[in-house]
Design a protein around this motif. Structure first.
Motif, PDB file in Angstrom:
ATOM      1  N   TRP A 106      42.953  41.570  35.253  1.00  0.00           N
ATOM      2  CA  TRP A 106      42.036  41.534  36.388  1.00  0.00           C
ATOM      3  C   TRP A 106      40.802  40.684  36.148  1.00  0.00           C
ATOM      4  CZ3 TRP A 106      44.242  42.667  40.622  1.00  0.00           C
ATOM      5  CH2 TRP A 106      45.268  43.589  40.636  1.00  0.00           C
ATOM      6  N   GLU A 107      40.274  40.685  34.939  1.00  0.00           N
ATOM      7  CA  GLU A 107      39.038  39.938  34.685  1.00  0.00           C
ATOM      8  C   GLU A 107      39.225  38.423  34.778  1.00  0.00           C
ATOM      9  OE1 GLU A 107      40.944  40.950  30.756  1.00  0.00           O
ATOM     10  OE2 GLU A 107      40.411  42.085  32.535  1.00  0.00           O
ATOM     11  N   GLU A 108      40.470  37.956  34.793  1.00  0.00           N
ATOM     12  CA  GLU A 108      40.754  36.521  34.907  1.00  0.00           C
ATOM     13  C   GLU A 108      41.090  36.089  36.339  1.00  0.00           C
ATOM     14  OE1 GLU A 108      40.906  33.764  32.597  1.00  0.00           O
ATOM     15  OE2 GLU A 108      39.555  35.153  31.587  1.00  0.00           O
ATOM     16  N   THR A 109      41.006  36.991  37.308  1.00  0.00           N
ATOM     17  CA  THR A 109      41.287  36.649  38.710  1.00  0.00           C
ATOM     18  C   THR A 109      40.338  35.551  39.166  1.00  0.00           C
ATOM     19  OG1 THR A 109      41.985  38.913  39.134  1.00  0.00           O
ATOM     20  CG2 THR A 109      41.400  37.584  41.052  1.00  0.00           C
ATOM     21  N   ARG A 110      40.884  34.560  39.889  1.00  0.00           N
ATOM     22  CA  ARG A 110      40.033  33.450  40.335  1.00  0.00           C
ATOM     23  C   ARG A 110      40.380  32.997  41.736  1.00  0.00           C
ATOM     24  NH1 ARG A 110      39.733  30.168  35.777  1.00  0.00           N
ATOM     25  NH2 ARG A 110      38.810  28.492  36.955  1.00  0.00           N
ATOM     26  N   LEU A 111      39.395  32.401  42.384  1.00  0.00           N
ATOM     27  CA  LEU A 111      39.521  31.870  43.736  1.00  0.00           C
ATOM     28  C   LEU A 111      40.117  30.474  43.674  1.00  0.00           C
ATOM     29  CD1 LEU A 111      38.668  31.962  46.808  1.00  0.00           C
ATOM     30  CD2 LEU A 111      36.514  30.945  46.054  1.00  0.00           C
ATOM     31  N   ILE A 112      41.074  30.172  44.582  1.00  0.00           N
ATOM     32  CA  ILE A 112      41.580  28.811  44.715  1.00  0.00           C
ATOM     33  C   ILE A 112      41.445  28.382  46.171  1.00  0.00           C
ATOM     34  CG2 ILE A 112      43.169  28.921  42.746  1.00  0.00           C
ATOM     35  CD1 ILE A 112      45.467  29.270  44.786  1.00  0.00           C
ATOM     36  N   GLY A 113      41.495  27.093  46.402  1.00  0.00           N
ATOM     37  CA  GLY A 113      41.417  26.572  47.757  1.00  0.00           C
ATOM     38  C   GLY A 113      40.064  25.988  48.108  1.00  0.00           C
ATOM     39  N   ARG A 114      39.033  26.406  47.411  1.00  0.00           N
ATOM     40  CA  ARG A 114      37.693  25.854  47.617  1.00  0.00           C
ATOM     41  C   ARG A 114      36.842  26.166  46.391  1.00  0.00           C
ATOM     42  NH1 ARG A 114      33.785  29.624  49.399  1.00  0.00           N
ATOM     43  NH2 ARG A 114      34.683  31.665  49.793  1.00  0.00           N
ATOM     44  N   ALA A 115      35.809  25.371  46.192  1.00  0.00           N
ATOM     45  CA  ALA A 115      34.888  25.591  45.078  1.00  0.00           C
ATOM     46  C   ALA A 115      33.719  26.415  45.583  1.00  0.00           C
ATOM     47  CB  ALA A 115      34.407  24.265  44.513  1.00  0.00           C
ATOM     48  N   SER A 116      33.588  27.620  45.114  1.00  0.00           N
ATOM     49  CA  SER A 116      32.498  28.494  45.531  1.00  0.00           C
ATOM     50  C   SER A 116      31.299  28.280  44.614  1.00  0.00           C
ATOM     51  CB  SER A 116      32.927  29.956  45.464  1.00  0.00           C
ATOM     52  OG  SER A 116      31.827  30.792  45.703  1.00  0.00           O
ATOM     53  N   THR A 117      30.135  28.163  45.209  1.00  0.00           N
ATOM     54  CA  THR A 117      28.912  28.027  44.417  1.00  0.00           C
ATOM     55  C   THR A 117      28.095  29.320  44.434  1.00  0.00           C
ATOM     56  OG1 THR A 117      27.735  27.112  46.315  1.00  0.00           O
ATOM     57  CG2 THR A 117      28.757  25.545  44.780  1.00  0.00           C
ATOM     58  N   ALA A 118      28.690  30.390  44.944  1.00  0.00           N
ATOM     59  CA  ALA A 118      28.012  31.691  44.970  1.00  0.00           C
ATOM     60  C   ALA A 118      28.181  32.395  43.633  1.00  0.00           C
ATOM     61  CB  ALA A 118      28.571  32.554  46.093  1.00  0.00           C
ATOM     62  N   LYS A 119      27.194  33.177  43.280  1.00  0.00           N
ATOM     63  CA  LYS A 119      27.239  33.939  42.045  1.00  0.00           C
ATOM     64  C   LYS A 119      28.370  34.968  42.111  1.00  0.00           C
ATOM     65  CE  LYS A 119      24.485  36.845  39.085  1.00  0.00           C
ATOM     66  NZ  LYS A 119      23.252  37.580  38.885  1.00  0.00           N
ATOM     67  N   ALA A 120      29.028  35.215  40.996  1.00  0.00           N
ATOM     68  CA  ALA A 120      30.101  36.216  40.935  1.00  0.00           C
ATOM     69  C   ALA A 120      29.502  37.613  40.892  1.00  0.00           C
ATOM     70  CB  ALA A 120      30.982  35.979  39.726  1.00  0.00           C
ATOM     71  N   THR A 121      30.024  38.484  41.748  1.00  0.00           N
ATOM     72  CA  THR A 121      29.630  39.891  41.763  1.00  0.00           C
ATOM     73  C   THR A 121      30.912  40.720  41.751  1.00  0.00           C
ATOM     74  OG1 THR A 121      29.585  39.947  44.182  1.00  0.00           O
ATOM     75  CG2 THR A 121      27.499  39.455  43.054  1.00  0.00           C
ATOM     76  N   THR A 122      30.772  41.991  41.448  1.00  0.00           N
ATOM     77  CA  THR A 122      31.973  42.827  41.385  1.00  0.00           C
ATOM     78  C   THR A 122      32.463  43.156  42.790  1.00  0.00           C
ATOM     79  OG1 THR A 122      30.660  44.839  41.240  1.00  0.00           O
ATOM     80  CG2 THR A 122      31.391  43.859  39.165  1.00  0.00           C
ATOM     81  N   ALA A 123      33.767  43.240  42.898  1.00  0.00           N
ATOM     82  CA  ALA A 123      34.415  43.606  44.154  1.00  0.00           C
ATOM     83  C   ALA A 123      35.565  44.540  43.827  1.00  0.00           C
ATOM     84  CB  ALA A 123      34.932  42.368  44.866  1.00  0.00           C
ATOM     85  N   VAL A 124      35.889  45.386  44.771  1.00  0.00           N
ATOM     86  CA  VAL A 124      37.016  46.301  44.617  1.00  0.00           C
ATOM     87  C   VAL A 124      38.189  45.710  45.388  1.00  0.00           C
ATOM     88  CG1 VAL A 124      37.873  48.623  45.049  1.00  0.00           C
ATOM     89  CG2 VAL A 124      35.485  48.281  44.420  1.00  0.00           C
ATOM     90  N   LEU A 125      39.293  45.420  44.686  1.00  0.00           N
ATOM     91  CA  LEU A 125      40.496  44.885  45.323  1.00  0.00           C
ATOM     92  C   LEU A 125      41.388  46.044  45.749  1.00  0.00           C
ATOM     93  CD1 LEU A 125      41.813  41.837  43.258  1.00  0.00           C
ATOM     94  CD2 LEU A 125      40.790  41.841  45.505  1.00  0.00           C
ATOM     95  N   LEU A 126      41.755  46.045  47.019  1.00  0.00           N
ATOM     96  CA  LEU A 126      42.667  47.056  47.564  1.00  0.00           C
ATOM     97  C   LEU A 126      43.740  46.364  48.380  1.00  0.00           C
ATOM     98  CD1 LEU A 126      40.141  49.699  48.956  1.00  0.00           C
ATOM     99  CD2 LEU A 126      41.437  49.843  46.835  1.00  0.00           C
ATOM    100  N   SER A 127      44.893  46.994  48.478  1.00  0.00           N
ATOM    101  CA  SER A 127      45.950  46.463  49.330  1.00  0.00           C
ATOM    102  C   SER A 127      45.595  46.748  50.775  1.00  0.00           C
ATOM    103  CB  SER A 127      47.279  47.112  48.978  1.00  0.00           C
ATOM    104  OG  SER A 127      48.255  46.711  49.886  1.00  0.00           O
ATOM    105  N   GLY A 128      45.679  45.715  51.612  1.00  0.00           N
ATOM    106  CA  GLY A 128      45.338  45.887  53.009  1.00  0.00           C
ATOM    107  C   GLY A 128      46.527  45.917  53.930  1.00  0.00           C
ATOM    108  N   GLU A 129      47.725  45.985  53.398  1.00  0.00           N
ATOM    109  CA  GLU A 129      48.951  45.961  54.197  1.00  0.00           C
ATOM    110  C   GLU A 129      49.684  47.284  54.028  1.00  0.00           C
ATOM    111  OE1 GLU A 129      49.742  43.251  56.017  1.00  0.00           O
ATOM    112  OE2 GLU A 129      48.071  42.085  55.257  1.00  0.00           O
TER     113      GLU A 129
END
Length: 194
Positions: A106-129
């Protein structure tokens, strides 16, 4: 703490570093994409839809850039279906896959598709389906603060992962149901084979 974590605007020109032992062999990061053995994860998601899975050889922890023999590693690409942010509560990110049964790093999860310049903060990942088996996993992950619906995330996994393990399956009552799902263009039992 990496340089891109300290100064997030650098992500436009250099990618966040990868911990090589968490990813399949021959994984390379760019500012907006991730390639595994020459295959773009962004393009794979465009062609196959999300969630999608790509499996490769695992890295040997002792040797740099050498694939492990008889070990697999996988990458799962998911789409964000909603981001819920309340005043003082945790940020909740809903994704289109159920990752309860996969050995995700989980700690290696990363965003693709765009370069974000926002600071990383913690988020809770849940299944939405909706799934045949309810997803109960609650995974706390450091992600950019400007996530939005439609963004794609890449999650590395130790070991082999199949698409069946992460793809949402609609709830079904019976293969011989008389309800609206039985009147569709294909038999209910045929959809359960997918």
């Amino acid at each position: 703490m990496t340089l891109t974590a300290l100064i997030p605007t650098l992500r436009r020109s250099i990618p966040d570093p990868l911990r090589a032992s968490s990813w399949p062999a021959h994984t390379k990061a760019t500012t907006t994409d991730l390639t595994v053995a020459g295959i773009s994860m962004l393009r794979l998601a465009e062609l196959c839809g999300t969630p999608c899975v790509h499996t490769g050889d695992a890295m040997m922890p002792e040797w740099r850039q050498a694939p492990a023999l008889a070990r697999d590693a996988a990458v799962v690409v998911v789409r964000i279906s909603a981001v819920l942010q309340y005043f003082d509560a945790e940020r909740v990110v809903l994704i289109d896959a159920c990752l309860d049964s996969v050995p995700a790093v989980w700690e290696e999860t990363r965003l693709i598709g765009r370069a974000s310049t926002a600071k990383a903060t913690t988020a809770v990942l849940l299944s939405g389906e909706s799934h045949e088996v309810p997803c109960t996993g609650r995974h706390v992950v450091p992600l950019p603060a400007d996530l939005r619906e439609g963004d794609r995330l890449v999650v590395p996994c130790a070991g082999m992962v199949t698409l069946r393990e992460v793809r949402p399956q609609p709830l079904r009552t019976s293969p011989f149901a008389d309800g609206p799902e039985a009147t569709g263009s294909e038999p209910v039992w045929l959809g359960s084979l997918a």
